[in-house]
Design a protein around this motif. Structure first.
Motif, mmCIF file in Angstrom:
data_model
loop_
_atom_site.group_PDB
_atom_site.id
_atom_site.type_symbol
_atom_site.label_atom_id
_atom_site.label_comp_id
_atom_site.label_asym_id
_atom_site.label_seq_id
_atom_site.Cartn_x
_atom_site.Cartn_y
_atom_site.Cartn_z
ATOM 1 N N VAL A 118 44.898 31.660 35.232
ATOM 2 C CA VAL A 118 45.260 31.751 36.539
ATOM 3 C C VAL A 118 45.962 30.671 37.063
ATOM 4 N N PRO A 119 47.082 30.678 37.873
ATOM 5 C CA PRO A 119 47.771 32.187 38.173
ATOM 6 C C PRO A 119 48.473 32.435 36.903
ATOM 7 N N PHE A 120 49.105 33.683 36.807
ATOM 8 C CA PHE A 120 49.768 34.178 35.652
ATOM 9 C C PHE A 120 51.151 34.728 35.626
ATOM 10 N N VAL A 121 51.415 35.979 36.479
ATOM 11 C CA VAL A 121 52.627 36.420 36.686
ATOM 12 C C VAL A 121 53.547 35.509 37.403
ATOM 13 N N GLU A 122 53.174 34.407 37.999
ATOM 14 C CA GLU A 122 54.011 33.608 38.741
ATOM 15 C C GLU A 122 54.504 32.618 37.966
ATOM 16 N N ARG A 123 53.973 32.431 36.711
ATOM 17 C CA ARG A 123 54.488 31.143 35.641
ATOM 18 C C ARG A 123 55.695 31.999 34.692
ATOM 19 N N ASN A 124 56.091 33.149 35.114
ATOM 20 C CA ASN A 124 57.170 33.687 34.217
ATOM 21 C C ASN A 124 58.043 34.765 34.896
ATOM 22 N N GLU A 125 59.147 34.519 35.076
ATOM 23 C CA GLU A 125 60.143 35.335 35.782
ATOM 24 C C GLU A 125 60.180 36.913 35.490
ATOM 25 N N THR A 126 60.176 37.077 34.158
ATOM 26 C CA THR A 126 59.928 38.741 33.941
ATOM 27 C C THR A 126 58.823 39.332 34.377
ATOM 28 N N LEU A 127 57.608 38.597 34.267
ATOM 29 C CA LEU A 127 56.280 39.027 34.827
ATOM 30 C C LEU A 127 56.314 38.931 36.283
ATOM 31 N N LEU A 128 56.974 37.989 37.108
ATOM 32 C CA LEU A 128 57.139 37.985 38.422
ATOM 33 C C LEU A 128 57.645 39.167 39.188
ATOM 34 N N ARG A 129 58.432 39.980 38.247
ATOM 35 C CA ARG A 129 58.935 41.181 38.852
ATOM 36 C C ARG A 129 58.276 42.170 39.045
ATOM 37 N N LEU A 130 56.940 42.027 38.309
ATOM 38 C CA LEU A 130 56.085 43.064 38.582
ATOM 39 C C LEU A 130 55.563 42.929 40.030
ATOM 40 N N VAL A 131 55.723 41.943 40.647
ATOM 41 C CA VAL A 131 55.165 41.781 41.996
ATOM 42 C C VAL A 131 55.882 42.796 43.171
ATOM 43 N N ASP A 132 57.055 42.829 42.898
ATOM 44 C CA ASP A 132 58.011 43.506 44.002
ATOM 45 C C ASP A 132 58.638 44.677 43.068
ATOM 46 N N ASP A 133 58.306 45.042 42.018
ATOM 47 C CA ASP A 133 58.569 46.205 41.373
ATOM 48 C C ASP A 133 58.246 47.495 42.476
ATOM 49 N N ASP A 134 59.588 48.382 42.699
ATOM 50 C CA ASP A 134 59.269 49.390 43.345
ATOM 51 C C ASP A 134 58.177 50.252 43.013
ATOM 52 N N ARG A 135 57.628 50.357 41.747
ATOM 53 C CA ARG A 135 56.568 51.380 41.320
ATOM 54 C C ARG A 135 55.090 50.797 41.603
ATOM 55 N N ILE A 136 55.163 49.451 41.736
ATOM 56 C CA ILE A 136 54.134 48.703 42.107
ATOM 57 C C ILE A 136 54.134 48.775 43.640
ATOM 58 N N HIS A 137 55.075 48.202 44.392
ATOM 59 C CA HIS A 137 55.212 48.107 45.814
ATOM 60 C C HIS A 137 54.951 49.382 46.351
ATOM 61 N N GLY A 138 55.628 50.424 45.754
ATOM 62 C CA GLY A 138 55.479 51.590 46.527
ATOM 63 C C GLY A 138 54.091 52.194 46.876
ATOM 64 N N VAL A 139 53.090 52.064 45.639
ATOM 65 C CA VAL A 139 51.974 52.369 45.639
ATOM 66 C C VAL A 139 51.144 51.784 46.545
ATOM 67 N N ILE A 140 51.455 50.231 46.642
ATOM 68 C CA ILE A 140 50.579 49.492 47.540
ATOM 69 C C ILE A 140 51.016 49.612 48.994
ATOM 70 N N SER A 141 52.349 49.693 49.294
ATOM 71 C CA SER A 141 52.596 50.235 50.746
ATOM 72 C C SER A 141 52.058 51.520 51.104
#
Length: 265
Positions: free
Chosen positions: A55-78
């Motif tokens: 911890v933290p995890f995805v914040e430490r890698n650019e490929t993983l950071l893309r998960l945070v605002d990926d439309d498939r994630i962001h759309g569900v959360i929204s």
């Protein structure tokens, strides 16, 4: 976009399954990036059975950071939280800490006072899971009253490592098991009771957390109790100029000051 049926499913049962949200090639890239983070954390390539909680995890890698605002994630959360929410961090886990194949029934955010504030955890498993071999199990509807309070003894037994849940062993409690293949994603309310039994193999997964922007004293009190780190996101989140991430951190300083002032009163 979520359908009204999907939204109702989440509100009623406390979780939502998205099958094969990511393709096989995307999952290979995610696995590779995750192993890079674990290797950097450990200082060497992790053994196949290495147990790690990072911890933290995805914040430490650019490929993983893309998960945070990926439309498939962001759309569900929204669809579940509305358009205004904040980031609450990530974690990367492999193996099962403390060498135990069980994680007894519990809620991450237990208690009646927590049920009015929605926080969502997203599980991205990097290895296949089955009910008997490490799949996360959830008790549908346990994020709502009266069931949530009826299950409060489970929380105490989880803390005390007591395998007795109304006369049943943990694996025998009625539940829904999220059996998964890489690419499947689970979204669940953090007040939902869940557990894991029969862990085998590496059991690698990434967890992402999002929370509704706090709007009342009870929300701030909850954040100060459980998630102070949400007010102090990783520098990669703070410095990111992508609109979705930018929106999640805008106004965070003011929110932190408000939470701290309330805590001091």
């Amino acid at each position: 976009m979520l359908t009204q049926e999907q939204i109702k499913h989440f509100e009623t049962f406390g979780f939502l399954c998205s099958r094969q949200l990511f393709s096989a090639s995307e999952m290979e890239a995610i696995k590779l990036a995750a192993e890079q983070v674990w290797t950097e954390e450990l200082g060497k390539t992790p053994a196949a059975d290495e147990e790690m909680h990072t911890v933290p995890f995805v914040e430490r890698n650019e490929t993983l950071l893309r998960l945070v605002d990926d439309d498939r994630i962001h759309g569900v959360i929204s669809g579940l939280l509305g358009e205004d929410f904040i980031w609450s961090g990530s974690e990367g886990n492999r193996g099962f800490l403390k060498g135990t194949p069980i994680h007894h029934w519990h809620a991450d955010r237990p208690g009646e006072s927590e049920l009015g504030y929605t926080r969502i955890k997203i599980m991205v498993y990097l290895d296949p899971t089955t009910k008997e071999e490490g799949a996360i199990r959830v008790i549908p509807g346990s994020h709502r009253l009266p069931l949530h309070e009826d299950l409060r003894p489970f929380q105490e037994n989880h803390i005390k490592h007591i395998d007795d849940f109304f006369g049943m062993k943990g694996p025998d409690v009625p539940c829904y098991a999220f059996e998964s293949e890489p690419g499947d994603v689970l979204f669940f309310n953090q007040s939902l009771f869940h557990g894991v039994y029969g862990k085998t193999g590496p059991r690698r997964y990434i967890a992402l957390k999002f929370i509704a922007r706090p709007t009342c004293d009870a929300h701030f009190a909850s954040l100060m109790r459980w998630s102070k780190y949400a007010f102090h996101p990783h520098e990669r989140i703070l410095d990111c100029d992508r609109p979705v991430i930018r929106k999640m951190v805008d106004g965070l300083d003011e929110l932190r000051e408000q939470a701290e002032s309330l805590a001091d009163t």
